[in-house]
Design an enzyme around this catalytic site. Structure first.
Site, mmCIF file in Angstrom:
data_model
loop_
_atom_site.group_PDB
_atom_site.id
_atom_site.type_symbol
_atom_site.label_atom_id
_atom_site.label_comp_id
_atom_site.label_asym_id
_atom_site.label_seq_id
_atom_site.Cartn_x
_atom_site.Cartn_y
_atom_site.Cartn_z
ATOM 1 N N TRP A 38 -12.461 10.867 -38.817
ATOM 2 C CA TRP A 38 -12.538 11.170 -37.369
ATOM 3 C C TRP A 38 -13.393 12.408 -37.167
ATOM 4 O O TRP A 38 -13.263 13.380 -37.909
ATOM 5 C CB TRP A 38 -11.159 11.399 -36.787
ATOM 6 N N GLU A 62 1.277 3.781 1.973
ATOM 7 C CA GLU A 62 1.992 4.110 3.199
ATOM 8 C C GLU A 62 3.274 3.307 3.330
ATOM 9 O O GLU A 62 4.329 3.835 3.733
ATOM 10 C CB GLU A 62 1.107 3.851 4.422
ATOM 11 N N THR A 111 -21.379 -0.378 -31.235
ATOM 12 C CA THR A 111 -20.078 0.253 -31.479
ATOM 13 C C THR A 111 -19.034 -0.793 -31.848
ATOM 14 O O THR A 111 -18.204 -0.581 -32.742
ATOM 15 C CB THR A 111 -19.630 1.033 -30.235
ATOM 16 N N ARG A 156 -8.441 6.944 -20.830
ATOM 17 C CA ARG A 156 -8.408 5.485 -20.735
ATOM 18 C C ARG A 156 -7.310 5.018 -19.785
ATOM 19 O O ARG A 156 -7.466 4.014 -19.084
ATOM 20 C CB ARG A 156 -8.148 4.867 -22.112
ATOM 21 N N LEU A 202 -9.750 -0.243 -27.959
ATOM 22 C CA LEU A 202 -9.932 0.295 -26.600
ATOM 23 C C LEU A 202 -8.658 0.200 -25.751
ATOM 24 O O LEU A 202 -8.726 0.081 -24.528
ATOM 25 C CB LEU A 202 -11.098 -0.410 -25.893
ATOM 26 N N HIS A 217 0.838 -1.182 0.000
ATOM 27 C CA HIS A 217 0.000 0.000 0.000
ATOM 28 C C HIS A 217 0.883 1.246 0.000
ATOM 29 O O HIS A 217 2.086 1.171 0.269
ATOM 30 C CB HIS A 217 -0.916 0.005 1.221
ATOM 31 N N GLU A 226 -17.518 4.567 -23.722
ATOM 32 C CA GLU A 226 -17.148 5.251 -24.962
ATOM 33 C C GLU A 226 -18.163 5.081 -26.085
ATOM 34 O O GLU A 226 -17.932 5.519 -27.194
ATOM 35 C CB GLU A 226 -15.763 4.775 -25.419
#
Length: 375
Positions: free
Chosen positions: A175, A52, A201, A189, A209, A50, A300
């Site tokens: 695009w 810490e 999609t 992302r 992705l 972790h 997305e």
């Protein structure tokens, strides 16, 4: 060092770990004495230390054990006081000789939930809570959402023309926005646990992705495909590329068994979700993702999935990229029907920032009002 200054440095460390620590939250910590930072760090991947412990170990390595005696610690989330994959951070803090701990926000997880603070105080350590609390809660919004609401924090990304269109009538969409906007999407992302798309999609665009930088594939978050009947063919990138094992499919209970087996044979995971009339129960879907340890999801596309989530009040954050162009009413819309009958019931956005990205405009905000629906 001022505790807030130390917490800002801890937040910087936490942000650098976003998207890389689930199911644990991406925490940051700084060990300091006076104006001197002795060590800093962020949460490692599951099974690792972790934040810490990382900060304490770095301080110890650089300055020696004695330097930690009487030092202070700033940490973005309440230290744990239970045995999990690693030992309790509270015990490590006490054994290091830390005398003051500054905490950004409390940890609502049942295994922690105030126990860390109480134990530290009983051990004679001074504890101050709520240091830059708003910023720390924002940093940990995914983890807090899972603990408090039982579902991930959902961010919706839309790239559309000024009139809210994402493709021509024939489906051409690459695009809509420019290079700067697309680069920013990859940055988004890179900071989430998972990226989600609908079956439409996946069929139309065949997205990978992944996170790319300078044209290179640098990371792949969990990729979640909403495909109730498992209609997206195995020839799509989500099942055939090098990261197929990071593809999770949300399917209905009546999805064909053979299709499920084919996806699992390719390395993908198939999670069964409640649904009716061919549509998944998106609340149940998000709860399933939370049970699997996902705290943040970037949606997305497409327009139908976006609308369904908005109708159910399941979108928390919006990233809107607006192209300085128009496509007209015959083009494909960015968001499907929301069923808004009155202005008072529309989803509203609390804008956090508006800026220009190349020739495009980027609007980022948090949804503040949701219309609940049974659809």
């Amino acid at each position: 060092m001022d505790p807030e200054r130390a917490m800002r440095q801890a937040l910087t460390r936490a942000r650098a770990r976003q998207g890389r620590t689930h199911p644990n939250p991406a925490v940051g910590a700084v060990v300091f004495r006076g104006d001197r930072v002795l060590g800093a760090g962020g949460t490692r991947p599951p099974g690792g230390s972790h934040a810490e412990i990382v900060a304490l170990d770095r301080a110890r390595k650089r300055h020696g054990e004695a330097a930690l005696r009487g030092a202070s610690l700033a940490v973005t989330l309440e230290p744990c006081h239970h045995q999990g994959r690693t030992g309790p951070c509270t015990v490590a803090i006490r054994e290091a000789g830390i005398v003051r701990v500054f905490i950004g926000t409390d940890d609502p997880h049942p295994a922690v939930s105030g126990r860390g603070v109480r134990w530290l105080r009983r051990a004679g350590i001074q504890v101050q809570r709520g240091v830059l609390e708003e910023a720390c809660r924002w940093q940990h919004r995914g983890f807090l959402s899972v603990c408090e609401r039982g579902r991930p924090w959902v961010a919706l990304k839309l790239a559309a023309t000024l009139d809210g269109r994402i493709a021509t009538a024939s489906g051409e969409s690459r695009w809509i926005t420019g290079d700067a906007a697309r680069e920013h999407v990859h940055q988004l992302r890179d900071k989430v646990d998972a990226v989600m798309v609908g079956s439409g999609t996946a069929l139309r665009d065949d997205p990978a992705l992944t996170v790319r930088r300078d044209g290179r594939r640098v990371r792949c978050p969990i990729r979640v495909l909403v495909d109730s009947e498992l209609k997206v063919p195995m020839t799509r990138s989500l099942f055939r590329d090098e990261d197929a094992t990071l593809t999770w499919v949300l399917a209905g209970r009546n999805a064909p068994v053979k299709r499920r087996a084919a996806r699992e044979a390719a390395g993908a995971r198939v999670l069964t979700v409640r649904g009716r009339r061919g549509a998944l129960d998106l609340s149940d879907a998000l709860e399933a993702l939370a049970r699997e340890g996902l705290g943040s999801v970037l949606v997305e596309g497409g327009g139908g999935l976006a609308a369904a989530l908005l109708r159910r009040g399941l979108v928390d954050e919006l990233h809107w990229f607006a192209s300085a162009s128009l496509l007209g009413g015959d083009a494909r819309e960015a968001i499907g029907s929301l069923g808004v009958a009155k202005l008072a019931s529309r989803p509203n956005l609390a804008v956090r920032s508006i800026r220009r990205l190349g020739e495009d405009v980027y609007v980022h905000g948090v949804l503040t009002s949701h219309r609940q629906s049974s659809s």
